[in-house]
Design a protein around this motif. Structure first.
Motif, short mmCIF file in Angstrom:
data_model
loop_
_atom_site.label_atom_id
_atom_site.label_comp_id
_atom_site.label_asym_id
_atom_site.label_seq_id
_atom_site.Cartn_x
_atom_site.Cartn_y
_atom_site.Cartn_z
N PRO A 221 0.82 -1.22 0.00
CA PRO A 221 0.00 0.00 0.00
C PRO A 221 0.85 1.27 0.00
O PRO A 221 1.83 1.38 0.74
CB PRO A 221 -0.81 -0.14 1.29
N GLY A 222 0.46 2.20 -0.85
CA GLY A 222 1.14 3.49 -0.91
C GLY A 222 2.53 3.46 -1.51
O GLY A 222 3.23 4.47 -1.50
N HIS A 223 2.93 2.32 -2.08
CA HIS A 223 4.32 2.15 -2.49
C HIS A 223 4.79 3.14 -3.54
O HIS A 223 5.95 3.57 -3.53
CB HIS A 223 4.54 0.72 -3.01
N THR A 224 3.92 3.55 -4.45
CA THR A 224 4.33 4.43 -5.54
C THR A 224 4.03 5.90 -5.27
O THR A 224 4.28 6.74 -6.13
CB THR A 224 3.63 4.01 -6.84
N PHE A 225 3.54 6.22 -4.08
CA PHE A 225 3.23 7.62 -3.77
C PHE A 225 4.44 8.51 -4.01
O PHE A 225 4.35 9.57 -4.65
CB PHE A 225 2.77 7.75 -2.32
N GLY A 226 5.60 8.10 -3.52
CA GLY A 226 6.80 8.90 -3.68
C GLY A 226 7.19 9.06 -5.13
O GLY A 226 7.69 10.13 -5.54
N GLN A 227 6.98 8.04 -5.95
CA GLN A 227 7.31 8.14 -7.37
C GLN A 227 6.35 9.07 -8.09
O GLN A 227 6.76 9.84 -8.97
CB GLN A 227 7.29 6.75 -8.00
N TYR A 228 5.06 9.01 -7.74
CA TYR A 228 4.11 9.94 -8.35
C TYR A 228 4.48 11.38 -7.97
O TYR A 228 4.41 12.29 -8.80
CB TYR A 228 2.69 9.64 -7.90
N LEU A 229 4.87 11.56 -6.70
CA LEU A 229 5.30 12.89 -6.23
C LEU A 229 6.54 13.33 -6.99
O LEU A 229 6.63 14.49 -7.45
CB LEU A 229 5.58 12.81 -4.73
N SER A 230 7.49 12.43 -7.16
CA SER A 230 8.72 12.73 -7.90
C SER A 230 8.42 13.09 -9.35
O SER A 230 8.95 14.08 -9.88
CB SER A 230 9.67 11.52 -7.85
N GLY A 231 7.58 12.29 -10.02
CA GLY A 231 7.24 12.56 -11.40
C GLY A 231 6.61 13.93 -11.57
O GLY A 231 6.92 14.67 -12.52
N LEU A 232 5.71 14.29 -10.65
CA LEU A 232 5.07 15.60 -10.71
C LEU A 232 6.08 16.71 -10.44
O LEU A 232 6.05 17.76 -11.10
CB LEU A 232 3.93 15.66 -9.70
N ALA A 233 6.97 16.50 -9.48
CA ALA A 233 7.97 17.53 -9.17
C ALA A 233 8.90 17.76 -10.36
O ALA A 233 9.23 18.91 -10.70
CB ALA A 233 8.76 17.12 -7.93
N ARG A 234 9.31 16.69 -11.02
CA ARG A 234 10.18 16.83 -12.19
C ARG A 234 9.43 17.49 -13.34
O ARG A 234 10.00 18.31 -14.08
CB ARG A 234 10.73 15.46 -12.60
N ALA A 235 8.16 17.14 -13.51
CA ALA A 235 7.35 17.79 -14.54
C ALA A 235 7.21 19.27 -14.24
O ALA A 235 7.22 20.11 -15.16
CB ALA A 235 5.99 17.13 -14.65
N CYS A 236 7.07 19.61 -12.98
CA CYS A 236 7.00 21.01 -12.57
C CYS A 236 8.27 21.75 -12.95
O CYS A 236 8.24 22.85 -13.50
CB CYS A 236 6.76 21.10 -11.06
N ALA A 237 9.43 21.11 -12.68
CA ALA A 237 10.71 21.74 -13.01
C ALA A 237 10.87 21.91 -14.51
O ALA A 237 11.44 22.90 -14.98
CB ALA A 237 11.86 20.90 -12.45
N ALA A 238 10.37 20.94 -15.29
CA ALA A 238 10.52 20.99 -16.74
C ALA A 238 9.61 22.02 -17.39
O ALA A 238 9.97 22.62 -18.41
CB ALA A 238 10.25 19.61 -17.34
N ALA B 86 10.52 16.87 -4.42
CA ALA B 86 9.57 17.95 -4.12
C ALA B 86 10.31 19.17 -3.61
O ALA B 86 9.97 20.32 -3.95
CB ALA B 86 8.55 17.48 -3.10
N HIS B 87 11.32 18.95 -2.79
CA HIS B 87 12.12 20.07 -2.27
C HIS B 87 12.89 20.77 -3.39
O HIS B 87 12.81 22.00 -3.54
CB HIS B 87 13.10 19.54 -1.21
N GLN B 88 13.61 20.00 -4.21
CA GLN B 88 14.49 20.60 -5.20
C GLN B 88 13.75 21.11 -6.42
O GLN B 88 14.07 22.19 -6.94
CB GLN B 88 15.55 19.60 -5.65
N PHE B 89 12.77 20.36 -6.90
CA PHE B 89 12.17 20.67 -8.20
C PHE B 89 10.83 21.38 -8.11
O PHE B 89 10.35 21.91 -9.11
CB PHE B 89 12.03 19.39 -9.02
N ALA B 90 10.19 21.36 -6.94
CA ALA B 90 8.92 22.07 -6.77
C ALA B 90 8.98 23.06 -5.63
O ALA B 90 7.94 23.54 -5.16
CB ALA B 90 7.77 21.07 -6.57
#
Length: 609
Positions: free
Chosen positions: A111-128, A174-178
């Motif tokens: 449960p919740g295993h990919t939450f951090g990856q979804y957060l990472s993907g969104l943060a990187r998309a934000c940076a891009a 999230a810290h670095q890219f968002a």
């Protein structure tokens, strides 16, 4: 580092401003690498994808995860913490379930295993993209995740290291890219919560099997992948405890030490996670200056490229590495449809290839990224709203594209991460200019000396050999543009600047420098000769071969049981997005992986002289 209680922090954590005030009380700061590399990575904002299949896939994933329900994403954590948990269960691997019974029923696996990856993907998309709604969503998710952080989450949880590693990645991104002001503080408490459930060191699967365990899933944790993100947490926060934790989980005894000595210990290992672990060795080199870990990363990835890879660049049938010279790759074509764990494998492959590119500047790694890009991940089926995810590329003699049987598996998490990374994989920075690694519609911008420079690519590559690049600069400036010449490039490869042929040896398997004073409007015309060639599946099945055209691996789609001679395959003719090949019967259509939809297909063929 922590000068306030967890309870007071989480109570104050209802606002981002409170998190910012907390971080200001910390005297720690980001640290730099211990070593300098030949090349450096551009920031996400420096590279803009232009119209083409990479941008389309990135935009599809970005929109998909931007639209995910936040209560549903947070529900497993809120439930474990005993907090109100509105929203629908996402189901599959992502939600708690009493039906979990590995390997028979994987519902409720992690449960919740990919939450951090979804957060990472969104943060990187934000940076891009600089997209404000994406940044706001990342910051809301961090803010609402903070009150759920608790040791309770890991009680009777089968894969604590596996899931925390993804949480760690999401929070540091999230810290670095968002620009999230709370993320590093939340990571501190998330680390406190997981530590009682982590082993004393990185454990192999046999070592986990030897310990008491509730069911077989408890033997599948991946503590050996933890160091990469612990090192990154140290670099971004300056907190020495993350460096200590990274060193604690370096799997030296059974993995990195033998790899550094040139011993191939990959056979029998879980494929994706052990490629992923090579990125931990790379970070150990960058942060600690450890030459041993650089040798381990370089040798390990070399074994993947040389002894484990299909013609597509994919590897790991049934998620395991095979003994070299055993013929297992060829035998797998009739035994499994699970040939390559695609979004996860491509993500891990691109990561270690970028590390090796930065250190060595070797075009071999760019060649490998290109192969994986066009023949695996760019042809992945899109994620579905109910969590159905493309997982395996299928190289069976009767192959097809299909979704994984369980919803929200691991590949749903790496998919948005790798597509967000397309831009930073396309170019690299050198002190004297820029390296063009992937030939994709895009633009990279940087400052060279006193000039602001942009290099824009326009191309239909690899369906067409021509690549046009335009230089935009606010003043004339001398620097080098390095172009990758693929190892397979033919003798008719040509290069011109402003319509005049360039007198330089276009040596396959290298980067060719174009050093000159560049002016605004300068144009590079690069045409890469893409000869047809055959590639055997392994040395024990030399007559079982795939057809390639440049970087593209071609798949027969109809009929699948046709017989070919070498001459017939090497006489294939391109017709639009496909190729036509004469056979023992009727002509056969071949397509690239990206062009295949619901057809049955075949990658390898038993070829006669």
């Amino acid at each position: 580092m922590y000068r306030t209680s967890r309870r007071s922090f989480l109570k104050a954590g209802a606002t981002a401003a409170a998190g910012a005030a907390f971080l200001r009380r910390s005297s720690l700061a980001a640290v730099t690498d211990a070593v300098s590399t030949k090349l450096t990575q551009f920031d996400y904002a420096d590279v803009k994808l232009l119209d083409g299949p990479l941008l389309e896939q990135f935009n599809t994933n970005h929109a998909f995860f931007l639209g995910l329900d936040e209560d549903a994403l947070l529900k497993p954590f809120r439930q474990a913490a005993g907090l109100p948990a509105p929203g629908e269960d996402m189901g599959g691997w992502y939600s708690w379930s009493k039906d979990f019974d590995p390997p028979h029923n994987m519902t409720g696996y992690v449960p919740g295993h990919t939450f951090g990856q979804y957060l990472s993907g969104l943060a990187r998309a934000c940076a891009a993209t600089g997209d404000k709604p994406t940044r706001e969503k990342v910051q809301r998710l961090v803010r609402n995740f903070a009150p759920t952080v608790s040791e309770k989450f890991y009680v009777n949880y089968p894969l604590p290291a596996y899931t925390f590693d993804k949480t760690n990645c999401g929070l540091i991104d999230a810290h670095q890219f968002a620009s999230d002001p709370m993320a590093l503080a939340v990571l501190g408490y998330a680390t406190d919560a997981v530590l009682p459930y982590l082993p004393e060191k990185a454990l192999t699967r046999p070592e986990m099997e030897a310990r008491p365990h509730k069911n077989m899933a408890y033997t599948w944790d991946e503590s050996y992948t933890l160091p990469e993100n612990f090192f990154l947490a140290y670099r971004r926060s300056g907190d020495p405890r993350y460096r200590q934790l990274a060193q604690r989980f370096l799997q030296d005894d059974t993995y990195f030490d033998p790899l550094a000595e040139g011993r191939n210990v990959l056979p029998g290992q879980h494929a994706y996670s052990h490629v992923n672990a090579l990125s931990s060795a790379s970070q150990a080199y960058l942060v600690l200056g450890s030459e041993k870990h650089l040798r381990a990363a370089r040798n390990g990835f070399g074994f993947v490229l040389d002894t484990q890879s299909f013609a597509t660049g994919g590897w790991g049938p049934d998620e395991s590495f095979r003994k070299p010279d055993s013929g297992d790759l060829g035998s797998s074509l009739a035994k499994t449809h699970a040939s390559f764990e695609t979004p996860c494998g491509a993500y891990g492959h691109f990561k270690i290839a970028r590390y090796m590119m930065r250190v060595t500047g070797d075009s071999r790694y760019g060649d490998s990224m290109e192969k994986v890009l066009y023949n695996t991940i760019l042809g992945a089926k899109p994620l579905q709203p109910d969590g159905r995810s493309f997982y395996y590329s299928d190289y069976n003699n009767s192959g097809s594209k299909f979704y994984h049987g369980d919803k929200w598996p691991c590949c749903s998490g790496t998919f948005p991460q790798i597509t967000a990374d397309y831009g930073i994989s396309s170019y690299f920075r050198s002190p004297d200019g820029v390296y063009v690694n992937l030939f994709v519609p895009s633009q990279v911008s940087w400052r060279q000396g006193s000039a602001r420079v942009a290099l824009e690519q326009r191309t239909q590559y690899p369906y067409s050999p021509e690549i046009t690049m335009h230089v935009h600069t606010d003043r004339a400036e001398s620097f080098a543009i390095y172009l990758r010449v693929p190892q397979w490039a033919g003798s008719k490869t040509m290069l011109a600047v402003n319509g005049k042929a360039v007198s330089v040896e276009l040596r396959p398997g290298s980067f060719i420098p174009l050093q000159r004073e560049w002016k605004d409007g300068d144009r590079i015309e690069y045409s890469i000769d893409m000869p047809l060639r055959l590639e055997s599946v392994d040395a024990q099945h030399l007559q079982t071969a795939a057809l390639l055209n440049g970087p593209l691996t071609l798949f027969a789609v109809d009929p699948l049981d046709s017989r070919f001679t070498r001459a017939q395959l090497l006489a294939a003719r391109q017709q639009g997005a496909g190729w036509r090949v004469a056979s023992s019967g009727q002509p056969v259509t071949f397509l690239s992986f990206g062009e295949i939809r619901d057809q049955k297909y075949r990658l390898y063929h038993d070829v006669t002289a």
